[in-house]
Design a protein around this motif. Structure first.
Motif, short mmCIF file in Angstrom:
data_model
loop_
_atom_site.label_atom_id
_atom_site.label_comp_id
_atom_site.label_asym_id
_atom_site.label_seq_id
_atom_site.Cartn_x
_atom_site.Cartn_y
_atom_site.Cartn_z
N ASP A 63 6.67 5.84 -12.06
CA ASP A 63 7.12 5.53 -13.41
C ASP A 63 6.62 4.17 -13.89
O ASP A 63 6.53 3.94 -15.10
N ASN A 64 6.32 3.26 -12.97
CA ASN A 64 5.89 1.91 -13.33
C ASN A 64 4.43 1.64 -12.99
O ASN A 64 3.99 0.49 -13.02
N ASP A 65 3.68 2.69 -12.66
CA ASP A 65 2.27 2.59 -12.28
C ASP A 65 2.05 1.51 -11.21
O ASP A 65 1.12 0.72 -11.28
N ILE A 66 2.95 1.49 -10.24
CA ILE A 66 2.82 0.57 -9.11
C ILE A 66 1.85 1.19 -8.11
O ILE A 66 2.00 2.35 -7.73
N ARG A 67 0.87 0.41 -7.72
CA ARG A 67 -0.11 0.87 -6.75
C ARG A 67 0.11 0.09 -5.46
O ARG A 67 -0.25 -1.07 -5.37
N PRO A 68 0.70 0.73 -4.46
CA PRO A 68 1.03 0.01 -3.23
C PRO A 68 -0.20 -0.55 -2.53
O PRO A 68 -1.29 0.03 -2.57
N ALA A 69 0.00 -1.72 -1.91
CA ALA A 69 -1.08 -2.35 -1.16
C ALA A 69 -1.42 -1.49 0.06
O ALA A 69 -0.54 -0.90 0.69
N LEU A 70 -2.71 -1.45 0.37
CA LEU A 70 -3.19 -0.59 1.45
C LEU A 70 -3.71 -1.38 2.64
O LEU A 70 -4.27 -2.45 2.49
N VAL A 71 -3.53 -0.81 3.81
CA VAL A 71 -4.16 -1.30 5.03
C VAL A 71 -5.59 -0.78 5.07
O VAL A 71 -6.51 -1.46 5.51
N THR A 72 -5.78 0.44 4.58
CA THR A 72 -7.06 1.14 4.63
C THR A 72 -8.12 0.43 3.81
O THR A 72 -7.91 0.13 2.64
N ARG A 73 -9.28 0.20 4.44
CA ARG A 73 -10.44 -0.37 3.76
C ARG A 73 -11.68 0.36 4.23
O ARG A 73 -11.88 0.53 5.43
N ILE A 74 -12.52 0.78 3.29
CA ILE A 74 -13.77 1.46 3.62
C ILE A 74 -14.90 0.50 3.24
O ILE A 74 -15.21 0.33 2.06
N GLU A 75 -15.49 -0.13 4.24
CA GLU A 75 -16.54 -1.13 3.99
C GLU A 75 -17.83 -0.49 3.49
O GLU A 75 -18.58 -1.11 2.75
N ASN A 76 -18.10 0.75 3.91
CA ASN A 76 -19.38 1.39 3.59
C ASN A 76 -19.23 2.51 2.55
O ASN A 76 -19.95 3.50 2.60
N ILE A 77 -18.34 2.34 1.59
CA ILE A 77 -18.07 3.40 0.61
C ILE A 77 -19.33 3.79 -0.15
O ILE A 77 -19.48 4.95 -0.56
N ASP A 78 -20.27 2.87 -0.33
CA ASP A 78 -21.50 3.16 -1.06
C ASP A 78 -22.37 4.19 -0.36
O ASP A 78 -23.23 4.80 -1.00
N GLU A 79 -22.16 4.41 0.92
CA GLU A 79 -22.96 5.38 1.67
C GLU A 79 -22.57 6.82 1.36
O GLU A 79 -23.30 7.75 1.70
N TYR A 80 -21.43 7.01 0.72
CA TYR A 80 -20.93 8.35 0.46
C TYR A 80 -21.21 8.78 -0.98
O TYR A 80 -20.95 8.03 -1.92
N ASP A 81 -21.72 10.00 -1.11
CA ASP A 81 -21.98 10.58 -2.44
C ASP A 81 -20.77 11.34 -2.93
O ASP A 81 -20.54 11.45 -4.13
N THR A 82 -20.02 11.92 -1.98
CA THR A 82 -18.88 12.78 -2.31
C THR A 82 -17.66 12.33 -1.53
O THR A 82 -17.74 12.05 -0.34
N LEU A 83 -16.52 12.28 -2.22
CA LEU A 83 -15.24 12.01 -1.57
C LEU A 83 -14.37 13.25 -1.73
O LEU A 83 -14.19 13.74 -2.85
N ILE A 84 -13.88 13.76 -0.63
CA ILE A 84 -12.88 14.83 -0.66
C ILE A 84 -11.54 14.11 -0.55
O ILE A 84 -11.25 13.47 0.46
N VAL A 85 -10.77 14.15 -1.62
CA VAL A 85 -9.57 13.31 -1.75
C VAL A 85 -8.31 14.18 -1.68
O VAL A 85 -8.12 15.07 -2.51
N GLY A 86 -7.46 13.89 -0.68
CA GLY A 86 -6.24 14.66 -0.49
C GLY A 86 -4.98 13.88 -0.79
O GLY A 86 -4.86 12.71 -0.41
N THR A 87 -4.03 14.56 -1.43
CA THR A 87 -2.77 13.92 -1.80
C THR A 87 -1.63 14.94 -1.78
O THR A 87 -1.84 16.10 -2.11
N PRO A 88 -0.45 14.48 -1.41
CA PRO A 88 0.72 15.32 -1.72
C PRO A 88 1.00 15.14 -3.22
O PRO A 88 0.63 14.13 -3.81
#
Length: 168
Positions: A63-88
């Protein structure tokens, strides 16, 4: 004759968030079928294991567009052309940790293949949520799996991967 992989190594990344394990189950099926790299999105402040506490926090974040801080970091994201993104699906929307992840990177020109697990809402607003955060990405056909079917969704996942040209 040896099998030729349908996906070039290092080109597609599966990234997902899972609270109950359903989205993880589907992500693992996708990984098994494609051999793609896979990363689970982790938040700095973990969600409670108590359902009512999670739904209260999720509602506040959504409701407040809060984006929680993440532990996850992808240093080489530029190497990927496609992201398969999963969410509940939480309250008909993309889970806040996934929104945090997508907003963290410049995904211009990348293909995003969304998949979700849900309790009856289907894909709901999640694809539109992704489009709003990644306006310069190509959003591929999405896949919605009922949470109760997550463990047994392999045939649906295979059909979806073929439909978006990520499997034969």
């Amino acid at each position: 004759m040896p099998e030729t992989p349908t996906i070039e190594a290092g080109k597609t990344l599966i990234v997902y968030f899972s609270w109950s394990g359903n989205t993880r189950a589907v992500a693992n099926i996708i990984q098994d079928l494609t051999g793609c790299d896979i990363v689970e999105i982790e938040v700095e402040e973990p969600y409670s294991s108590v359902y009512n506490e999670v739904t209260a926090r999720a509602r506040q974040e959504l409701d407040n567009d809060i984006r929680p801080a993440l532990v996850t970091r992808i240093e080489n994201i530029d190497e990927y052309d496609t992201l398969i993104v999963g969410t509940p699906i939480w309250s008909s929307r993309l889970a806040p940790p996934v929104k945090s992840f997508l907003a963290k990177y410049n995904l211009t020109g990348k293909k995003i293949a969304p998949f979700c697990t849900h309790g009856g809402s289907g894909i709901a607003q999640s694809v539109n949520n992704i489009r709003s955060v990644c306006p310069n990405s190509e959003i591929l056909q999405s896949l919605a799996i009922s949470s109760s079917q997550a463990e047994n969704s392999r045939s649906n996942v295979e059909r979806w991967l073929r439909s978006i040209d990520l499997a034969e």
